[in-house]
Motif scaffolding. Structure first.
Motif, PDB file in Angstrom:
ATOM      1  N   ASP A 171       0.838  -1.199   0.000  1.00 47.20           N
ATOM      2  CA  ASP A 171       0.000   0.000   0.000  1.00 47.20           C
ATOM      3  C   ASP A 171       0.874   1.250   0.000  1.00 47.20           C
ATOM      4  OD1 ASP A 171      -2.406  -1.401   0.049  1.00 47.20           O
ATOM      5  OD2 ASP A 171      -2.398  -1.536   2.245  1.00 47.20           O
ATOM      6  N   ILE A 172       0.383   2.329  -0.633  1.00 50.46           N
ATOM      7  CA  ILE A 172       1.189   3.551  -0.714  1.00 50.46           C
ATOM      8  C   ILE A 172       0.785   4.538   0.385  1.00 50.46           C
ATOM      9  CG2 ILE A 172       1.653   3.295  -3.177  1.00 50.46           C
ATOM     10  CD1 ILE A 172      -0.478   5.421  -3.720  1.00 50.46           C
ATOM     11  N   GLN A 173       1.791   5.221   0.911  1.00 49.05           N
ATOM     12  CA  GLN A 173       1.596   6.206   1.959  1.00 49.05           C
ATOM     13  C   GLN A 173       1.843   7.595   1.365  1.00 49.05           C
ATOM     14  OE1 GLN A 173       0.561   4.681   4.784  1.00 49.05           O
ATOM     15  NE2 GLN A 173       0.937   2.753   3.670  1.00 49.05           N
ATOM     16  N   ILE A 174       0.810   8.418   1.320  1.00 49.49           N
ATOM     17  CA  ILE A 174       0.908   9.726   0.686  1.00 49.49           C
ATOM     18  C   ILE A 174       1.369  10.763   1.714  1.00 49.49           C
ATOM     19  CG2 ILE A 174      -0.299  11.480  -0.640  1.00 49.49           C
ATOM     20  CD1 ILE A 174      -0.001   8.688  -1.973  1.00 49.49           C
ATOM     21  N   LYS A 175       2.469  11.437   1.397  1.00 45.49           N
ATOM     22  CA  LYS A 175       3.055  12.435   2.291  1.00 45.49           C
ATOM     23  C   LYS A 175       2.693  13.864   1.874  1.00 45.49           C
ATOM     24  CE  LYS A 175       5.412   9.041   4.199  1.00 45.49           C
ATOM     25  NZ  LYS A 175       5.061   8.522   5.542  1.00 45.49           N
ATOM     26  N   ASN A 176       2.338  14.049   0.613  1.00 44.73           N
ATOM     27  CA  ASN A 176       2.019  15.379   0.096  1.00 44.73           C
ATOM     28  C   ASN A 176       0.711  15.299  -0.679  1.00 44.73           C
ATOM     29  OD1 ASN A 176       1.892  17.799  -1.447  1.00 44.73           O
ATOM     30  ND2 ASN A 176       4.120  18.016  -1.353  1.00 44.73           N
ATOM     31  N   PRO A 177      -0.314  16.050  -0.261  1.00 49.67           N
ATOM     32  CA  PRO A 177      -1.621  15.957  -0.930  1.00 49.67           C
ATOM     33  C   PRO A 177      -1.609  16.397  -2.389  1.00 49.67           C
ATOM     34  CG  PRO A 177      -1.555  17.804   0.625  1.00 49.67           C
ATOM     35  CD  PRO A 177      -0.315  16.990   0.868  1.00 49.67           C
ATOM     36  N   LYS A 178      -0.528  17.071  -2.813  1.00 48.98           N
ATOM     37  CA  LYS A 178      -0.420  17.462  -4.217  1.00 48.98           C
ATOM     38  C   LYS A 178      -0.026  16.285  -5.124  1.00 48.98           C
ATOM     39  CE  LYS A 178       0.941  22.226  -3.129  1.00 48.98           C
ATOM     40  NZ  LYS A 178       2.000  23.257  -3.273  1.00 48.98           N
ATOM     41  N   TRP A 198       7.305  12.520  -1.836  1.00 55.57           N
ATOM     42  CA  TRP A 198       5.887  12.815  -1.730  1.00 55.57           C
ATOM     43  C   TRP A 198       5.062  11.586  -1.356  1.00 55.57           C
ATOM     44  CZ3 TRP A 198       3.506  16.878  -5.527  1.00 55.57           C
ATOM     45  CH2 TRP A 198       4.255  18.060  -5.462  1.00 55.57           C
ATOM     46  N   TRP A 199       5.614  10.394  -1.577  1.00 51.48           N
ATOM     47  CA  TRP A 199       4.916   9.170  -1.191  1.00 51.48           C
ATOM     48  C   TRP A 199       5.921   8.079  -0.883  1.00 51.48           C
ATOM     49  CZ3 TRP A 199       4.871   4.620  -4.322  1.00 51.48           C
ATOM     50  CH2 TRP A 199       5.427   4.761  -5.608  1.00 51.48           C
ATOM     51  N   ASP A 200       5.485   7.090  -0.176  1.00 51.39           N
ATOM     52  CA  ASP A 200       6.342   5.971   0.195  1.00 51.39           C
ATOM     53  C   ASP A 200       5.592   4.658   0.053  1.00 51.39           C
ATOM     54  OD1 ASP A 200       9.108   6.208   0.955  1.00 51.39           O
ATOM     55  OD2 ASP A 200       8.478   7.631   2.492  1.00 51.39           O
ATOM     56  N   CYS A 201       6.350   3.589   0.103  1.00 50.29           N
ATOM     57  CA  CYS A 201       5.773   2.239   0.041  1.00 50.29           C
ATOM     58  C   CYS A 201       6.811   1.286   0.603  1.00 50.29           C
ATOM     59  CB  CYS A 201       5.412   1.877  -1.400  1.00 50.29           C
ATOM     60  SG  CYS A 201       4.708   0.230  -1.586  1.00 50.29           S
ATOM     61  N   ASN A 202       6.411   0.443   1.534  1.00 48.87           N
ATOM     62  CA  ASN A 202       7.356  -0.476   2.167  1.00 48.87           C
ATOM     63  C   ASN A 202       7.830  -1.574   1.226  1.00 48.87           C
ATOM     64  OD1 ASN A 202       7.365   0.857   4.638  1.00 48.87           O
ATOM     65  ND2 ASN A 202       5.600  -0.303   5.401  1.00 48.87           N
ATOM     66  N   ALA A 203       7.037  -1.898   0.230  1.00 46.69           N
ATOM     67  CA  ALA A 203       7.404  -2.955  -0.730  1.00 46.69           C
ATOM     68  C   ALA A 203       7.106  -2.448  -2.136  1.00 46.69           C
ATOM     69  CB  ALA A 203       6.650  -4.249  -0.436  1.00 46.69           C
ATOM     70  N   LEU A 204       7.986  -1.597  -2.632  1.00 47.44           N
ATOM     71  CA  LEU A 204       7.792  -1.031  -3.975  1.00 47.44           C
ATOM     72  C   LEU A 204       7.691  -2.114  -5.046  1.00 47.44           C
ATOM     73  CD1 LEU A 204      10.083   2.098  -4.450  1.00 47.44           C
ATOM     74  CD2 LEU A 204       7.600   1.974  -4.738  1.00 47.44           C
ATOM     75  N   ASP A 205       8.463  -3.189  -4.882  1.00 47.06           N
ATOM     76  CA  ASP A 205       8.432  -4.250  -5.882  1.00 47.06           C
ATOM     77  C   ASP A 205       7.050  -4.878  -5.977  1.00 47.06           C
ATOM     78  OD1 ASP A 205       9.084  -5.055  -3.242  1.00 47.06           O
ATOM     79  OD2 ASP A 205       9.748  -7.026  -3.949  1.00 47.06           O
ATOM     80  N   GLU A 206       6.396  -5.077  -4.833  1.00 43.00           N
ATOM     81  CA  GLU A 206       5.057  -5.662  -4.857  1.00 43.00           C
ATOM     82  C   GLU A 206       4.010  -4.661  -5.334  1.00 43.00           C
ATOM     83  OE1 GLU A 206       3.728  -8.830  -4.272  1.00 43.00           O
ATOM     84  OE2 GLU A 206       5.825  -9.239  -4.724  1.00 43.00           O
ATOM     85  N   PHE A 207       4.209  -3.391  -5.030  1.00 43.91           N
ATOM     86  CA  PHE A 207       3.336  -2.337  -5.558  1.00 43.91           C
ATOM     87  C   PHE A 207       3.364  -2.344  -7.081  1.00 43.91           C
ATOM     88  CE2 PHE A 207       3.378   2.066  -7.229  1.00 43.91           C
ATOM     89  CZ  PHE A 207       2.066   2.437  -6.971  1.00 43.91           C
ATOM     90  N   PHE A 208       4.571  -2.361  -7.635  1.00 47.42           N
ATOM     91  CA  PHE A 208       4.695  -2.329  -9.091  1.00 47.42           C
ATOM     92  C   PHE A 208       4.246  -3.639  -9.731  1.00 47.42           C
ATOM     93  CE2 PHE A 208       7.454   1.414  -8.537  1.00 47.42           C
ATOM     94  CZ  PHE A 208       6.881   2.222  -9.497  1.00 47.42           C
ATOM     95  N   MET A 222      15.831   7.308  -5.967  1.00 47.56           N
ATOM     96  CA  MET A 222      15.776   7.056  -7.405  1.00 47.56           C
ATOM     97  C   MET A 222      16.292   5.660  -7.731  1.00 47.56           C
ATOM     98  SD  MET A 222      17.854   8.935 -10.511  1.00 47.56           S
ATOM     99  CE  MET A 222      19.390   8.076 -10.126  1.00 47.56           C
ATOM    100  N   TRP A 223      17.439   5.282  -7.171  1.00 51.87           N
ATOM    101  CA  TRP A 223      18.053   3.998  -7.492  1.00 51.87           C
ATOM    102  C   TRP A 223      17.230   2.842  -6.927  1.00 51.87           C
ATOM    103  CZ3 TRP A 223      21.516   4.366 -11.147  1.00 51.87           C
ATOM    104  CH2 TRP A 223      22.302   3.250 -11.478  1.00 51.87           C
ATOM    105  N   SER A 224      16.660   3.034  -5.738  1.00 51.93           N
ATOM    106  CA  SER A 224      15.792   2.003  -5.160  1.00 51.93           C
ATOM    107  C   SER A 224      14.555   1.803  -6.025  1.00 51.93           C
ATOM    108  CB  SER A 224      15.375   2.399  -3.742  1.00 51.93           C
ATOM    109  OG  SER A 224      16.493   2.509  -2.890  1.00 51.93           O
ATOM    110  N   TYR A 225      13.977   2.902  -6.466  1.00 52.82           N
ATOM    111  CA  TYR A 225      12.795   2.870  -7.336  1.00 52.82           C
ATOM    112  C   TYR A 225      13.108   2.113  -8.619  1.00 52.82           C
ATOM    113  CZ  TYR A 225       8.643   4.994  -9.624  1.00 52.82           C
ATOM    114  OH  TYR A 225       7.445   5.234 -10.260  1.00 52.82           O
TER     115      TYR A 225
END
Length: 380
Positions: free
Chosen positions: A28-35, A56-66, A337-340
């Motif tokens: 699940d994504i965590q939104i840090k900035n409403p924009k 502006w947003w985070d996710c504990n498991a980006l690989d599973e999000f994608f 960037m590199w993690s993404y």
């Protein structure tokens, strides 16, 4: 569309993928900035990546999000092209972004990022392509097995001459020269790679040149290209194959190791093209075969894509676990960037949206039987 309407629109897109905004599951994504919502709606995948880099947003498991995004085929469900995406498509289709004058851009922007980064991320041999995890216990073994797999597929024998197009930091050249007693010429468009490869191979029968593949014009017994074809571009696939044909002896073999897509493409993801691999694109099976028609006989195609997910996750673990050794050279935006990059690419293979193929070509045909995971391949 602004405010709550934009948020609701994004939520409606994510719900069928089982992704919740500010949910409590790893993907699940965590939104840090409403924009965030309006930014992504306006800028598509480029804005999604840039907003993550900006925190502006985070996710504990980006690989599973994608993985969920890609399995849902979010790119195919888009109703229209945003202006930034439309411009990227226009450039890729009507301009030759990989022409000779631009061939060294990828070297400067990506591979010259710094050897320190790749030394902590990759295996000991600095092999920046998919490992072969069959019977391998760790990344070093997977990469060594990959190198030997290639050598056996092309039937290397002592005294042969080998051309490595896109030689990287010299991993294959060093292994082939040491283990099989062959003479190797490697070419790269990266200054950092060329210097490092020359130093590590200086005691071997290996030559490393900073050169564009189009300038090659000498004969070799065997030719390999490992993880470079993704930078050739659809307008140049036939030219690439013609150069290989020109440089390969009549009884020679050519092995192409490349990431690939499931359908023909003439562009790339805007975020990847902007921040990671400029002017890159993934070939499809039909694009590769059309480029080789009239020049080569396709002897074998081996699909290894399932191993790239594991390779990328190993690189991500190395990168994050060794960040303390790098943080004085790179800022936190680079870390994000590199993690993404690593985690989104891992998801692309996990969802089977991207493939990894090793293809063996001959000029006149060979009378040998290939096997895949059963091993053996070519006997000289």
């Amino acid at each position: 569309m602004k405010g709550e309407k934009a948020k609701q629109f994004i939520n409606n897109i994510l719900t069928p993928m089982d992704i919740r905004i500010n949910g409590n599951r790893p993907w699940d994504i965590q939104i840090k900035n409403p924009k965030f919502y309006q930014r992504v709606l306006s800028g598509g995948s480029l804005a999604l990546g840039e907003s993550y880099m900006d925190g502006w947003w985070d996710c504990n498991a980006l690989d599973e999000f994608f993985k969920r995004l890609l399995e849902y085929r979010i790119d195919k469900k888009a109703k229209s092209l945003k202006p930034t995406i439309l411009w990227a498509v226009f450039k890729a289709r009507f301009m030759n972004l990989q022409r000779g004058a631009r061939a060294f851009i990828i070297g400067r922007q990506h591979y010259d990022t710094g050897n320190a980064l790749f030394k902590v991320m990759l295996d000991k041999g600095l092999n920046y392509s998919c490992g072969y995890w069959h019977n391998a216990r760790n990344l070093d073994e997977a990469q060594t097995r990959k190198l030997d797999l290639i050598c056996r597929k092309i039937g290397l024998k002592q005294g042969m001459t080998v051309l490595d197009i896109g030689c990287g930091w010299g991993g294959f050249a060093k292994y082939a020269a040491e283990t099989y007693g062959v003479k190797v010429k490697g070419v790269t468009v990266s200054n950092e790679q060329a210097g490092y490869a020359r130093e590590r191979c200086k005691s071997l029968d290996v030559t490393i040149e900073l050169a564009d593949y189009r300038d090659l014009n000498e004969k070799f017994d065997r030719i390999v290209s490992i993880g470079m074809f993704e930078h050739v571009g659809w307008k140049n696939y036939k030219t690439f194959m013609a150069v290989v044909h020109r440089c390969l002896k009549d009884d020679g073999l050519f092995l192409l190791h490349t990431i690939a897509g499931n359908t023909p493409s003439r562009d790339t993801d805007p975020w990847i093209g902007t921040y990671i691999f400029p002017n890159s694109m993934l070939p499809s099976a039909s694009q590769i075969s059309r480029a080789a028609e009239g020049l080569f006989i396709l002897e074998d195609l081996h699909s290894l894509g399932r191993y790239y997910d594991r390779t990328l996750m190993a690189w991500y673990d190395n990168f994050t676990q060794n960040w303390d050794r790098l943080k004085d050279q790179y800022d936190m935006r680079f870390f994000r960037m590199w993690s993404y990059y690593l985690l989104s690419c891992a998801a692309s293979f996990r969802s089977r949206r991207n493939q990894l193929w090793q293809i063996v070509f001959s000029k006149q045909g060979i009378d040998r039987v290939f096997r895949s995971e059963g091993e053996l391949f070519i006997q000289p």
